[in-house]
Design a protein around this motif. Structure first.
Motif, PDB file in Angstrom:
ATOM      1  N   ARG A 225      44.173  18.704  78.548  1.00  0.00           N
ATOM      2  CA  ARG A 225      44.738  18.716  77.404  1.00  0.00           C
ATOM      3  C   ARG A 225      45.898  17.725  77.257  1.00  0.00           C
ATOM      4  N   GLY A 226      45.834  17.271  75.823  1.00  0.00           N
ATOM      5  CA  GLY A 226      47.326  16.710  75.286  1.00  0.00           C
ATOM      6  C   GLY A 226      47.257  15.246  75.721  1.00  0.00           C
ATOM      7  N   VAL A 227      45.569  14.582  75.877  1.00  0.00           N
ATOM      8  CA  VAL A 227      45.331  13.171  76.093  1.00  0.00           C
ATOM      9  C   VAL A 227      45.970  12.339  74.715  1.00  0.00           C
ATOM     10  N   ASN A 228      45.894  10.941  75.128  1.00  0.00           N
ATOM     11  CA  ASN A 228      46.203   9.713  73.967  1.00  0.00           C
ATOM     12  C   ASN A 228      44.918   9.316  73.377  1.00  0.00           C
ATOM     13  N   ALA A 229      43.946   9.384  72.998  1.00  0.00           N
ATOM     14  CA  ALA A 229      43.002   9.057  72.900  1.00  0.00           C
ATOM     15  C   ALA A 229      42.479   7.479  72.353  1.00  0.00           C
ATOM     16  N   LYS A 230      44.062   7.485  71.753  1.00  0.00           N
ATOM     17  CA  LYS A 230      44.630   6.240  71.469  1.00  0.00           C
ATOM     18  C   LYS A 230      44.871   4.672  72.234  1.00  0.00           C
ATOM     19  N   ALA A 231      45.141   5.011  73.578  1.00  0.00           N
ATOM     20  CA  ALA A 231      45.856   4.269  74.588  1.00  0.00           C
ATOM     21  C   ALA A 231      45.274   3.579  75.136  1.00  0.00           C
ATOM     22  N   PRO A 232      45.897   2.409  75.011  1.00  0.00           N
ATOM     23  CA  PRO A 232      44.679   1.135  75.619  1.00  0.00           C
ATOM     24  C   PRO A 232      44.276   1.108  76.660  1.00  0.00           C
ATOM     25  N   THR A 233      43.362   1.108  77.384  1.00  0.00           N
ATOM     26  CA  THR A 233      43.130   0.271  78.837  1.00  0.00           C
ATOM     27  C   THR A 233      43.358  -1.066  79.093  1.00  0.00           C
ATOM     28  N   PRO A 234      44.195  -0.830  79.760  1.00  0.00           N
ATOM     29  CA  PRO A 234      45.182  -1.651  81.120  1.00  0.00           C
ATOM     30  C   PRO A 234      44.292  -3.118  81.179  1.00  0.00           C
ATOM     31  N   ASP A 235      44.912  -3.549  81.145  1.00  0.00           N
ATOM     32  CA  ASP A 235      43.962  -5.589  81.508  1.00  0.00           C
ATOM     33  C   ASP A 235      43.535  -5.277  82.578  1.00  0.00           C
ATOM     34  N   ASP A 272      36.859  18.574  73.894  1.00  0.00           N
ATOM     35  CA  ASP A 272      37.505  20.033  73.884  1.00  0.00           C
ATOM     36  C   ASP A 272      36.730  20.952  73.390  1.00  0.00           C
ATOM     37  N   ALA A 273      37.216  20.537  71.693  1.00  0.00           N
ATOM     38  CA  ALA A 273      37.409  21.024  70.810  1.00  0.00           C
ATOM     39  C   ALA A 273      35.495  20.871  70.004  1.00  0.00           C
ATOM     40  N   GLU A 274      34.444  20.401  70.739  1.00  0.00           N
ATOM     41  CA  GLU A 274      33.844  20.301  69.895  1.00  0.00           C
ATOM     42  C   GLU A 274      32.602  21.592  70.818  1.00  0.00           C
ATOM     43  N   LEU A 275      33.272  22.277  72.211  1.00  0.00           N
ATOM     44  CA  LEU A 275      32.856  23.727  72.877  1.00  0.00           C
ATOM     45  C   LEU A 275      33.235  24.650  72.501  1.00  0.00           C
ATOM     46  N   ALA A 276      31.575  24.833  72.603  1.00  0.00           N
ATOM     47  CA  ALA A 276      32.276  26.485  71.998  1.00  0.00           C
ATOM     48  C   ALA A 276      31.361  27.656  73.961  1.00  0.00           C
ATOM     49  N   GLY A 277      32.381  27.816  74.536  1.00  0.00           N
ATOM     50  CA  GLY A 277      31.739  28.934  75.370  1.00  0.00           C
ATOM     51  C   GLY A 277      31.775  28.747  77.151  1.00  0.00           C
ATOM     52  N   ALA A 278      31.261  28.842  77.371  1.00  0.00           N
ATOM     53  CA  ALA A 278      30.538  28.214  79.168  1.00  0.00           C
ATOM     54  C   ALA A 278      29.508  27.010  78.927  1.00  0.00           C
ATOM     55  N   ILE A 279      29.997  26.430  80.195  1.00  0.00           N
ATOM     56  CA  ILE A 279      28.770  25.165  79.885  1.00  0.00           C
ATOM     57  C   ILE A 279      27.918  25.539  81.110  1.00  0.00           C
ATOM     58  N   THR A 331      40.573  12.736  69.570  1.00  0.00           N
ATOM     59  CA  THR A 331      40.358  14.284  70.628  1.00  0.00           C
ATOM     60  C   THR A 331      40.976  13.992  71.042  1.00  0.00           C
ATOM     61  N   THR A 332      42.167  14.957  71.673  1.00  0.00           N
ATOM     62  CA  THR A 332      43.622  15.359  71.928  1.00  0.00           C
ATOM     63  C   THR A 332      43.085  16.093  73.380  1.00  0.00           C
ATOM     64  N   ASP A 333      42.430  17.533  74.060  1.00  0.00           N
ATOM     65  CA  ASP A 333      41.284  17.619  75.053  1.00  0.00           C
ATOM     66  C   ASP A 333      39.865  17.461  75.221  1.00  0.00           C
ATOM     67  N   LEU A 334      40.189  17.556  76.426  1.00  0.00           N
ATOM     68  CA  LEU A 334      38.571  17.524  76.992  1.00  0.00           C
ATOM     69  C   LEU A 334      38.068  17.597  78.507  1.00  0.00           C
ATOM     70  N   PHE A 335      37.122  17.884  78.070  1.00  0.00           N
ATOM     71  CA  PHE A 335      36.503  18.750  79.074  1.00  0.00           C
ATOM     72  C   PHE A 335      35.649  17.116  80.065  1.00  0.00           C
ATOM     73  N   LEU A 336      36.137  16.899  81.765  1.00  0.00           N
ATOM     74  CA  LEU A 336      35.830  16.153  82.003  1.00  0.00           C
ATOM     75  C   LEU A 336      34.568  16.429  82.617  1.00  0.00           C
ATOM     76  N   GLU A 337      33.364  15.882  82.959  1.00  0.00           N
ATOM     77  CA  GLU A 337      32.410  16.214  84.056  1.00  0.00           C
ATOM     78  C   GLU A 337      32.213  15.785  84.990  1.00  0.00           C
ATOM     79  N   CYS A 338      31.209  16.456  86.031  1.00  0.00           N
ATOM     80  CA  CYS A 338      30.650  15.613  87.015  1.00  0.00           C
ATOM     81  C   CYS A 338      30.574  16.062  88.265  1.00  0.00           C
TER      82      CYS A 338
END
Length: 800
Positions: A225-235, A272-279, A331-338
């Protein structure tokens, strides 16, 4: 798999040049398909800072810059880039610099001197972007002093290496996998990125349910939670993924791609804001559709696994994410899948939908099924370092029963030495296997090897022997010349060889061809009347599905190819086996298949010239070639009906009463079907004979020439008009005594002066004795005997 050499050397740096490294990889089974420079060849470009930017006194769109180039001094440069501002750091090409297609010189631009050129990415050959100057980080003065060569600052002297991997080496679809290989091959130290556990800052989790454990036996997920999706990718990250051929999109997406390239484990980030319930990992419901990130709406097949929440599908498992749940700038909250998806669950699914993805390319070949938790930790740390955020705990769902098994494999030292043909001790073999990361136990001279979880291609003893050969080095395996007791095989002088046939036919103007024994079923039906040829179980092409029973198909195919290239005169032959069935209907095996010699003559009888008029080759030209081939023997030609040949222009060829083949003009139907006629519309003439009949002919023996005169008599007779001349001539030759040297037909007449239904034939009889001169009474007796044969056996009558 494309990657920059610099990234590989950051993980393992053997004392090898680029050429030596590429050769090493290729000889280890990781073929280097391409190697190219990361940037175009240029020189004389440095890091520079714009100190001021004033309007050009005589041009609205140009600016007059003061540029600090470090040790090269302050330069005045005229520039038209729209994004140039004071304080900007950008590449500057000095006077004398050589860029792709241009050399920088001192110049006057609208009356103002310019001492160099500020550069865009396209002018340096780095990309097609030419909308403005290539902006370097504003703190470039800290990273690299002003005046530093731009090639060194941007690491442009890098090499991009592309590997052509075989499907069994999915472990090398990552920089870690390739580095492991190089370390094992060279013994160089391996420095992999440290992966530490990322402490949980929040307790938020999302439940994971494996409804299809056969497709996905392990799934890890984590909320950040609380990510900055607009942060630039390091060179440094952007440069690495772009040099691997992947476009930079955003920091969050770039991190998942970076970890996939680094570790070989695909990941996906959901909003994560677009997800509903369990995966849920499940199979689709009937008629369920999904809009993918590539803007393609698909209806997954029943055996295609989906990632879904409680309300809707989110992604095609292991293939591509969905558009509506993907990462966006908001996006501010994400769900990371692996996750680990089994190769059988992914193989072919993307291609069936008309596309491919980097994730599916890896999953269908097999990824490390025991690495998902470490990969998600690596991605989490990078996301927090670049975009910030608070991670939750990792949630993992596992179906151990569906994970791949890694049964140990026994490797016998003696077996490895025997197969490879080189002397290797058990110590050497153990050392080589240890470099692969395998778990090894000793049982005498045998090794009990448990393959690592990232190697799906180690299943049997031969796989381990192959690994030993690779690591030992194919170049290091000696190739001694073979040693054997050799002896000259006897070559019987009383028997001819096939090469003599080739020479004889070549001397008569024929060119040898070699065609495939696999032919089109239509050829067998047309040229052999064979409705049930021997079928191939796995033909290499649809038009090569049966075994030939005649050579005619291949010869006709060669003629058709020459006709398409406007070749008018074609004379070809082939010696090859035909493939027949035994009496029980089964194919005859091995060398019991007979050798045949076949030929084809199409076009003019002679090459075009001024001395003789053009004449098309006919039946009698080829008949003459066969008689020349069997010189010293008498061939019989009798009428024949053959599916490939013209009715009435075909003959069966016999030698001493035994049929050995056929000769004739190709049937007009096939000449038209296969477009063989050529400019003259004349059909080609073909022949096919048993080669053994020629090989078994007696070698000509010396016979002393007679010193006594030759006696010649001409014998004219009438026979029935439908009487075939070949049996008549054969009967005369059979009845002739030894003094008769030759009997040949020299005239046939039909017309006036003959009874109805009769024709006149004339034979020339040549007689000679080797010990004395023949007397008239002896000659007359021979002629009378021959006349009686013709009268009694064929109803002939002597013409007066």
């Amino acid at each position: 798999m494309q990657f920059p050499e610099s990234w590989l050397r950051a993980l393992v740096n053997p004392p090898l040049s680029t050429d030596e490294l590429c050769h090493l990889l290729t000889m280890a089974g990781l073929e280097v398909e391409e190697r190219r420079a990361a940037a175009a060849d240029f020189a004389g470009v440095v890091v520079a800072r714009v100190l001021s930017a004033e309007k050009h006194p005589d041009a609205d769109k140009l600016k007059l810059l003061k540029v600090d180039t470090g040790e090269h001094g302050l330069l005045q440069i005229v520039c038209g880039a729209p994004n140039v501002v004071p304080g900007m750091v950008a590449p500057c090409a000095l006077v004398g610099a050589k860029l792709p297609g241009i050399e920088i010189k001192k110049a006057k631009v609208r009356g103002v001197e310019s001492f160099g050129m500020m550069c865009s990415a396209r002018e340096l050959g780095l990309s097609e972007d030419h909308g403005g100057l290539l902006a370097l980080p504003i703190d470039a003065n800290e990273d690299a002093p002003i005046g530093t060569d731009i090639r060194r600052y941007l690491n442009l002297d890098d090499t991009l290496i592309t590997l052509k991997l075989t499907p069994n080496r999915a472990d090398c679809l990552s920089l870690t996998g390739i580095a492991r290989e190089v370390a094992a091959l060279t013994g160089a130290p391996l420095t992999l990125p440290a992966i530490e556990h990322v402490a949980e800052a929040i307790a938020d989790t999302r439940a994971i349910v494996l409804d299809a454990p056969d497709a996905c036996p392990r799934y890890c997920g984590r909320i950040v939670r609380g990510v900055n999706a607009k942060a630039p990718t390091p060179d440094w990250m952007k440069q690495r993924i772009e040099r691997c051929g992947i476009r930079s999109i955003s920091a969050l997406v770039d991190v998942t791609n970076y970890v996939m390239l680094e570790l070989g484990q695909p990941l996906h980030a959901f909003d994560d804001a677009e997800l509903a319930g369990a995966i849920h990992v499940r199979y689709p419901k009937p008629g369920e559709q999904l809009l993918l990130l590539n803007e393609q709406t698909v209806t997954p097949s029943a055996d295609t696994a989906l990632i879904a929440d409680e309300a809707k599908p989110l992604a095609l498992a292991g293939i591509m994410g969905g558009e509506h749940s993907g990462i966006a700038d908001s996006t501010t909250d994400l769900f990371l899948e692996c996750a680990f998806f089994t190769p059988t669950a992914i193989a072919g699914k993307a291609r069936a939908l008309g596309f491919s993805s980097d994730a599916s390319h890896r999953y269908e070949r097999g990824v490390d099924f025991d690495f998902q938790r470490r990969a998600i930790e690596r991605a989490t740390q990078l996301i927090i370092d670049i975009c910030g955020g608070q991670p939750g705990p990792v949630t993992e769902a596992v179906s151990a029963a569906h994970l791949p098994a890694r049964p140990p494999v026994r490797l016998r030292t003696a077996r490895a030495v025997k197969v490879l043909g080189i002397a290797l001790s058990a110590y050497q073999i153990g050392k080589l296997l240890a470099g692969l990361g395998t778990k090894i136990e000793r049982d005498g001279d045998d090794f009990i090897v448990t393959p690592p979880s990232h190697r799906f291609d180690m299943e049997i003893e031969e796989d381990l022997i192959e690994e030993i050969a690779r690591l030992h080095g194919y170049d290091n395996i000696p190739a001694p010349p073979p040693k054997a007791q050799l002896a000259m095989l006897p070559l019987p002088e009383h028997r001819r060889g096939p090469m003599a046939v080739r020479h004889l036919l070549a001397e008569r103007g024929y060119f040898e061809v070699v065609t495939m024994s696999f032919v089109d079923a239509a050829w067998e039906a047309d040229f052999a009347g064979n409705a049930s040829p021997i079928q191939l179980a796995n033909p290499i092409a649809s038009q090569m599905g049966v075994m030939r029973t005649t050579l005619l198909g291949g010869l006709v195919g060669v003629l058709a190819a020459n006709r398409k290239r406007q070749t008018e005169r074609v004379r070809i032959f082939e010696i090859g086996r035909i493939f027949r069935r035994a009496d029980d209907g089964k194919p005859v095996a091995g060398f019991d298949q007979p050798l045949r010699v076949g030929g084809l003559w199409a076009g003019p009888a002679l090459p075009e010239q001024w001395g003789v008029p053009t004449r098309q080759a006919d039946f009698f030209d080829v008949k003459g070639d066969l008689e020349a081939l069997f010189a010293g023997q008498t061939l019989d030609f009798t009428k024949l009906a053959h599916p490939a040949l013209h009715p009435g222009r075909a003959a069966k060829v016999s030698l001493d009463g035994t049929p050995i083949g056929f000769v004739g003009e190709l049937h007009p139907l096939w000449a038209q079907k296969y477009e063989l006629a050529g400019p003259s519309n004349a059909a080609p003439v073909v022949f096919e004979l048993d080669l053994e009949a020629w090989l078994s002919l007696p070698i000509p023996a010396y016979r002393q020439l007679s010193r006594f005169p030759v006696v010649t008599r001409d014998l004219a007779m009438t026979v029935a008009k439908d009487q075939a001349l070949s049996p008549l001539l054969a009967a005369l030759r059979f009845a002739a005594p030894d003094v008769v040297q030759e009997i040949r037909l020299f005239d046939v007449y039909q017309g006036k002066g003959l009874p109805d239904g009769q024709k006149s034939v004339a034979f020339r009889i040549v007689m000679q004795d080797t010990e004395r001169t023949l007397e008239d009474r002896e000659v007359d007796a021979v002629v009378a005997g021959l006349v009686s044969v013709a009268v009694e056996q064929f109803g002939g009558a002597l013409r007066s």
